[in-house]
Design an enzyme around this catalytic site. Sequence first.
Site, mmCIF file in Angstrom:
data_model
loop_
_atom_site.group_PDB
_atom_site.id
_atom_site.type_symbol
_atom_site.label_atom_id
_atom_site.label_comp_id
_atom_site.label_asym_id
_atom_site.label_seq_id
_atom_site.Cartn_x
_atom_site.Cartn_y
_atom_site.Cartn_z
ATOM 1 N N HIS A 12 0.811 -1.223 0.000
ATOM 2 C CA HIS A 12 0.000 0.000 0.000
ATOM 3 C C HIS A 12 0.846 1.276 0.000
ATOM 4 C CE1 HIS A 12 -0.352 -0.524 4.687
ATOM 5 N NE2 HIS A 12 0.758 0.129 4.379
ATOM 6 N N HIS A 59 -0.844 5.700 8.765
ATOM 7 C CA HIS A 59 0.533 6.165 8.836
ATOM 8 C C HIS A 59 0.629 7.474 9.626
ATOM 9 C CE1 HIS A 59 0.322 3.281 5.553
ATOM 10 N NE2 HIS A 59 1.582 3.018 5.836
ATOM 11 N N HIS A 195 10.815 -3.066 3.164
ATOM 12 C CA HIS A 195 11.183 -1.665 3.031
ATOM 13 C C HIS A 195 11.514 -1.093 4.411
ATOM 14 C CE1 HIS A 195 6.909 -1.361 4.101
ATOM 15 N NE2 HIS A 195 7.032 -0.061 4.308
ATOM 16 N N GLU A 242 5.334 -4.861 8.846
ATOM 17 C CA GLU A 242 3.875 -4.779 8.782
ATOM 18 C C GLU A 242 3.254 -5.936 7.995
ATOM 19 O OE1 GLU A 242 3.320 -0.936 7.018
ATOM 20 O OE2 GLU A 242 3.746 -1.608 4.997
#
Length: 422
Positions: A12, A59, A195, A242
């Site tokens: 996402h 976020h 990431h 995540e």
Amino acid sequence: MAQIVGGFAVSHTPTIAFAHDANKYDDPVWQPIFEGFAPVKDWLAETKPDVILYVYNDHMTSFWMNHYSHFAIGIGEEFKPADEGGGARRIPPLKGDPELAQHIAFGMVADDFDLSYWQGMGLDHGAFSPLSALLPYDFEHGWPVKVVPLQCGVLQFPVPKARRFWNFGRSLRRAIQNYPKDIKVAIAGTGGLSHQVHGERCGFNNPEWDHEFMDRLHRDPESLLDMPLGKLAELGGMEGAEVVMWMLMRGALAPTVNKLHQSYFLPSMCAIASMVFEDAEEDPSPETPEEYAARIYRDVEPATHLEGTYPFTIERNVKAWRMNNFLHSIVQPAFRERFKTDFEALADEYALTEEEKQLIRDLDWIGMIRYGVIFFNLEKLAPVVGLGNIDVYAAMKGLSVPEFQKTRNAAINYSVEAEPAT
């Protein structure tokens, strides 16, 4: 009964939304994103789910340090795009499904998962970035599917264990399987893959681990469940941890699944991947719908029969959201002043209906309770209109204040006002 049509996993990153909004579909640098997403888009168009149970993390946009939950289910009637600093994207809001959200909430709490419930906040790129590339939408017709968003707090430690996410998915499956409406539900797990976006390790990627993770998620998901979050961060980057949300999605499917699609592309900071699964075996609920309903509503059911009692359920919360949001805003000094001098315009700004306005104009305390206003917002309203708590209690009982005070041990009145007038 509700049917789980399958699940999909998707990164996402805001990269996706940028490429979509800039119409980079034919740009060779960006094209692999959309090529990888095309089978997911086709699968959604073919299966036509009525609702997507959308597992994502915010976020630090709508969920911030003043309240950061591990599992927070969106109960609202709609969810708008959030402003993440550069303005909200020009896309229509997604419709929610409060009834399904309430059923899931009761089921999860009955299985000892503690939830937060939220509405009135926007969805950031964790939700809208991939969805805008996977689903058709326009401002006239909106989106072709409803969502029940499940925000998972994975950015601030401590974070629940990977196995906890998996077990949440198992419990979620039973909740959906026992939902009495005849709807189709898809489960989306989002985030990742590898990431890291902060610190000197910023820019870390690990394609080898990404592919191993996807293979194990498909064939042997339980081999991932006891991996510490720190190990997931070591292998996939701090923010790449995540992927526990992919495990939640996988837990909501059958133990054995068919993998219909897998894609992987690493353009810059974050690996952009997607997967689609469908159940490969029967995995029915061990309870009948009647048994399940009796179990999940057992704790609250006796309260529903108490005369003059109105349990503040998700259903009542959603119905009276505008009023509760309006009355809660009384905690703001500027709002209080406008309430006293410019009520009608203020109520219009909060989109109150005429019925809701009249309940407040009339100070119909019991009417507001019956409508779905929680008492503690009435407690905030009372001092603004020059009343105390006892005035509200008496009115709800249909008594004068002296009559009500005779039922108490002391004839007093009080309020939450900081400095009561003398």
